[in-house]
Design a protein around this motif. Structure first.
Motif, PDB file in Angstrom:
ATOM      1  N   TRP B  51       0.835  -1.213   0.000  1.00 44.74           N
ATOM      2  CA  TRP B  51       0.000   0.000   0.000  1.00 44.74           C
ATOM      3  C   TRP B  51       0.870   1.265   0.000  1.00 44.74           C
ATOM      4  CZ3 TRP B  51       0.393  -3.575   3.897  1.00 44.74           C
ATOM      5  CH2 TRP B  51       0.665  -3.140   5.189  1.00 44.74           C
ATOM      6  N   ALA B  52       0.789   2.149   1.028  1.00 41.59           N
ATOM      7  CA  ALA B  52       1.591   3.377   0.976  1.00 41.59           C
ATOM      8  C   ALA B  52       2.714   3.355   2.000  1.00 41.59           C
ATOM      9  CB  ALA B  52       0.679   4.591   1.181  1.00 41.59           C
ATOM     10  N   THR B  53       3.201   2.166   2.318  1.00 43.19           N
ATOM     11  CA  THR B  53       4.296   2.095   3.290  1.00 43.19           C
ATOM     12  C   THR B  53       5.526   2.862   2.805  1.00 43.19           C
ATOM     13  OG1 THR B  53       4.980  -0.034   2.335  1.00 43.19           O
ATOM     14  CG2 THR B  53       3.600  -0.120   4.311  1.00 43.19           C
ATOM     15  N   PHE B  55       5.739   5.712   1.829  1.00 41.28           N
ATOM     16  CA  PHE B  55       5.674   7.104   2.300  1.00 41.28           C
ATOM     17  C   PHE B  55       6.505   7.281   3.569  1.00 41.28           C
ATOM     18  CE2 PHE B  55       3.205  10.626   4.474  1.00 41.28           C
ATOM     19  CZ  PHE B  55       3.478  11.624   3.550  1.00 41.28           C
ATOM     20  N   THR B  79      -2.611   1.364  -3.455  1.00 37.22           N
ATOM     21  CA  THR B  79      -3.221   2.372  -2.582  1.00 37.22           C
ATOM     22  C   THR B  79      -2.483   3.701  -2.699  1.00 37.22           C
ATOM     23  OG1 THR B  79      -3.932   0.640  -1.052  1.00 37.22           O
ATOM     24  CG2 THR B  79      -3.870   2.884  -0.184  1.00 37.22           C
ATOM     25  N   LEU B  80      -1.185   3.639  -2.942  1.00 34.77           N
ATOM     26  CA  LEU B  80      -0.431   4.886  -3.085  1.00 34.77           C
ATOM     27  C   LEU B  80      -0.849   5.599  -4.364  1.00 34.77           C
ATOM     28  CD1 LEU B  80       1.737   6.684  -1.841  1.00 34.77           C
ATOM     29  CD2 LEU B  80       3.366   5.592  -3.387  1.00 34.77           C
ATOM     30  N   GLU B  82      -3.685   5.460  -5.702  1.00 37.65           N
ATOM     31  CA  GLU B  82      -5.010   6.027  -5.408  1.00 37.65           C
ATOM     32  C   GLU B  82      -4.909   7.270  -4.518  1.00 37.65           C
ATOM     33  OE1 GLU B  82      -7.887   2.931  -4.261  1.00 37.65           O
ATOM     34  OE2 GLU B  82      -6.521   1.450  -5.131  1.00 37.65           O
ATOM     35  N   ALA B  83      -3.966   7.247  -3.586  1.00 37.06           N
ATOM     36  CA  ALA B  83      -3.789   8.403  -2.702  1.00 37.06           C
ATOM     37  C   ALA B  83      -3.372   9.632  -3.503  1.00 37.06           C
ATOM     38  CB  ALA B  83      -2.750   8.089  -1.621  1.00 37.06           C
ATOM     39  N   PHE B  84      -2.550   9.430  -4.530  1.00 35.41           N
ATOM     40  CA  PHE B  84      -2.158  10.554  -5.388  1.00 35.41           C
ATOM     41  C   PHE B  84      -3.339  11.004  -6.250  1.00 35.41           C
ATOM     42  CE2 PHE B  84       2.268   9.513  -4.338  1.00 35.41           C
ATOM     43  CZ  PHE B  84       2.889  10.754  -4.369  1.00 35.41           C
ATOM     44  N   ILE B  86      -6.631  10.653  -5.850  1.00 37.90           N
ATOM     45  CA  ILE B  86      -7.748  11.284  -5.133  1.00 37.90           C
ATOM     46  C   ILE B  86      -7.393  12.706  -4.707  1.00 37.90           C
ATOM     47  CG2 ILE B  86      -7.204  10.600  -2.730  1.00 37.90           C
ATOM     48  CD1 ILE B  86     -10.596   9.915  -4.080  1.00 37.90           C
ATOM     49  N   ARG B  87      -6.100  12.986  -4.610  1.00 38.43           N
ATOM     50  CA  ARG B  87      -5.632  14.334  -4.253  1.00 38.43           C
ATOM     51  C   ARG B  87      -5.312  15.169  -5.490  1.00 38.43           C
ATOM     52  NH1 ARG B  87      -4.443  10.931  -0.228  1.00 38.43           N
ATOM     53  NH2 ARG B  87      -4.402  11.718   1.905  1.00 38.43           N
ATOM     54  N   ASP B  88      -5.659  14.615  -6.647  1.00 40.15           N
ATOM     55  CA  ASP B  88      -5.402  15.354  -7.886  1.00 40.15           C
ATOM     56  C   ASP B  88      -3.905  15.574  -8.098  1.00 40.15           C
ATOM     57  OD1 ASP B  88      -6.768  16.214 -10.038  1.00 40.15           O
ATOM     58  OD2 ASP B  88      -7.712  17.942  -9.066  1.00 40.15           O
ATOM     59  N   GLN B  89      -3.119  14.580  -7.694  1.00 42.64           N
ATOM     60  CA  GLN B  89      -1.667  14.703  -7.791  1.00 42.64           C
ATOM     61  C   GLN B  89      -1.074  13.621  -8.703  1.00 42.64           C
ATOM     62  OE1 GLN B  89      -1.005  15.130  -3.137  1.00 42.64           O
ATOM     63  NE2 GLN B  89       0.830  15.796  -4.191  1.00 42.64           N
ATOM     64  N   SER B 111      -9.642   1.378  -3.028  1.00 43.92           N
ATOM     65  CA  SER B 111     -10.100   2.243  -1.932  1.00 43.92           C
ATOM     66  C   SER B 111     -10.826   3.481  -2.430  1.00 43.92           C
ATOM     67  CB  SER B 111      -8.907   2.686  -1.069  1.00 43.92           C
ATOM     68  OG  SER B 111      -8.289   1.569  -0.462  1.00 43.92           O
ATOM     69  N   ILE B 112     -10.806   3.730  -3.724  1.00 44.00           N
ATOM     70  CA  ILE B 112     -11.494   4.904  -4.270  1.00 44.00           C
ATOM     71  C   ILE B 112     -12.505   4.456  -5.323  1.00 44.00           C
ATOM     72  CG2 ILE B 112      -9.534   6.455  -3.879  1.00 44.00           C
ATOM     73  CD1 ILE B 112      -8.868   6.278  -6.866  1.00 44.00           C
TER      74      ILE B 112
ATOM     75  N   TYR C   3       7.999  11.763   0.025  1.00 41.76           N
ATOM     76  CA  TYR C   3       7.447  12.574  -1.060  1.00 41.76           C
ATOM     77  C   TYR C   3       6.265  13.341  -0.507  1.00 41.76           C
ATOM     78  CZ  TYR C   3       5.366   7.884  -1.133  1.00 41.76           C
ATOM     79  OH  TYR C   3       4.833   6.688  -0.760  1.00 41.76           O
ATOM     80  N   PHE C 247      -8.396   5.048   4.846  1.00 38.35           N
ATOM     81  CA  PHE C 247      -8.206   5.903   3.660  1.00 38.35           C
ATOM     82  C   PHE C 247      -9.374   6.883   3.503  1.00 38.35           C
ATOM     83  CE2 PHE C 247      -8.103   6.841  -0.861  1.00 38.35           C
ATOM     84  CZ  PHE C 247      -6.781   6.753  -1.242  1.00 38.35           C
TER      85      PHE C 247
END
Lengths: 253, 253, 253
Positions: B51-53, B55, B79-80, B82-84, B86-89, B111-112, C3, C247
């Motif tokens: 996932w986003a470990t 980070f 998941t990482l 998706e985390a980017f 969902i944040r528009d990144q 997750s999204i 990051y 999440f």
């Protein structure tokens, strides 16, 4: 020990005949073996390279050497013996033990069907070269062996030359001595103990509750096996009455 | 292998297209990565930093370098991604892959909520730069996707440029391909296999029983993922019929 | 962090009064301690040497020194305090803390019956020398303490000088705050929080679902304990909303 506590149950010393702990290595690296020995070397009497993991283990010779240098003999899981036997390669198996200078070997029939006289013959043959641990019990949860048969097989295997007999549980602790839930087959264990001397048996007991049950039945110096490397220290505290589960038990003695 | 055993199922070699094993690293130290490679490097085809470990992982660059030097590519958990997103990144995500010179990337929507056309667009975009693994299935146990939708999504994602598609299970093996109990959704898997070529799928199967089930269905060289580092050697023995669970299976072939 | 990701919940910094993580070491080697610190040192506030494992731990002094050099204080599990008290060796226990220059100590009664006034007396005495963590809850699944008693004991222990109070769960997370199934006693936790300030409590929560429950109730910076060394990174991602389980939760804030 790091400090003095009164009334701690006494433990046997190496080389142990009772109070024996067999650990299962299912793929540690050389450095992890060193770490394991640093932490738990005093409390481990023998290491099993689980089932046939030795087939794919890197640095097998070095691994065995590191354990040996720490005074901990290594043996190969019974499934490997069976893999050789079923392929009609028993002679190769014997050569393998010689090649790695192994002093202990397991004879089992957890995954194959082996006439019990033949099994005892293997024990007899191998006992001339190495110290034999023989194992009773199937790896198949559906094959329930009645207590009288466990006893009969254990007696015959000891008579054939096995140093100790092992009660099967697998890595998870859900077959043989235990129900699928991990619960001990108490009647089976108690019946076995009416006929087989306690110090001749190693009980595979990977789960904490199973270890606790055997310690409460047979005391600090029960022989236990299939202990994961990072559970050796926790087990030692159980044996000493220094964990919640056995804390009261030894105080009440 | 350390010795000769007859009639061992044959395994594919690296670089593997089938018989592929994906391991999950959820926070190993650099030394633990070295140990993992020593023991299991030959049997691991790719490592996912779960996932986003990544980070919060120390020495991320060094970790990736150690794996790379051993010929094992690393990718970052879906998941990482998706985390980017969902944040528009998303652009930052692409830069991140470049910065760490990653050659593989996962595109997922566990997750999204992501319109499937958009998901395929991401796959298409990323496939121009890296090898894309796309994942189907929700991380939410309550979201049951019917088989025809799994198939439809898998086909579209492969068409969009995914190298392989991953069937979701999470670290625990209790969602997606599996019921909460860990039991395989057999009908789902069998229906998928009527439409999607087996070698295009990586089945996340962290639990031993799940691995056994897939090996019995698809053979030694099934693609499996989300394997814990210390379960790679045990899995390899399952693939080779050298553990109780698959011992009979391969002998009967 | 490796990051930039927008809208990540903010975390407290060391020395933390809230958002505190207590890890349990039940027998790591010195090298494993170094690895643990490399990976998770920034996210761990204190390490407990579980129950009485310190009795049989090799290189105890060196281990404590390595943690200390990394800015992570060590304390000995409450069961050890109880083992000394029940043997009438409290003075020896105090000397032990001095000998190893420990700055934190736990006072508990999870395995012994201790009059609560006496327990508070121990807290008071020890608080003159060290920072005291006191623990409420029994290790015996059959001893259910009603919420009003938890609150009463917690208040009195804080008044007696405990820095924080710990809610018991054991290594497994199946007693005290939790049912045998691992499910949180939600009513108990919520009632405690009506009377005891959140930052004065450390919730032992070894299972992921338990951690998720507390994070959803109290946010990223809830104090959690009994975290296994290899679960510190996964926990940190839960606190940051970077794992499937939390999440959505943080995105909806």
């Amino acid at each position: 020990m790091n400090y003095d506590l009164k009334s701690i149950p006494s433990r046997t010393d190496k080389p142990r005949n009772s109070g024996f702990t067999m650990a299962m290595d299912k793929g540690l690296s050389l450095r992890e073996v060193e770490d394991f020995i640093e932490v738990s070397g005093d409390y481990v009497d023998i290491v099993k390279l689980g089932w046939a993991t030795s087939f794919v283990t890197k640095n097998l010779r070095k691994k065995i050497d590191i354990y040996r240098a720490a005074g901990i003999p290594v043996y190969l899981g019974g499934t490997l013996f069976e893999a050789f036997v079923i392929r009609d390669q028993f002679d190769d198996y014997v050569r393998l033990l010689e090649e790695y200078q192994l002093e202990f070997a397991e004879v089992s029939d957890g995954s194959i069907t082996l006439d019990h006289n033949k099994k005892c013959k293997y024990i007899e043959t191998m006992a001339k070269k190495v110290t034999v641990l023989s194992e009773v019990g199937s790896k198949d949860a559906a094959k329930i062996i009645p207590p009288y048969k466990w006893i009969d097989q254990m007696q015959k295997e000891l008579n054939a030359g096995a140093w100790k007999v092992i009660g099967e549980s697998r890595e998870g602790g859900t077959v043989g001595l235990f129900r699928d839930s991990g619960e001990v087959r108490q009647g089976l264990v108690e019946e076995i103990l009416t006929q087989i001397p306690e110090e001749k048996i190693i009980w595979e007991a990977p789960q904490k509750e199973q270890q606790v049950w055997f310690i409460k039945l047979l005391g600090s110096n029960v022989n236990l096996g299939n202990i994961a490397p990072n559970e050796i220290i926790p087990l030692e505290t159980l044996r000493l009455g220094l964990r919640g589960d056995t804390f009261d038990f030894f105080l009440n003695l």
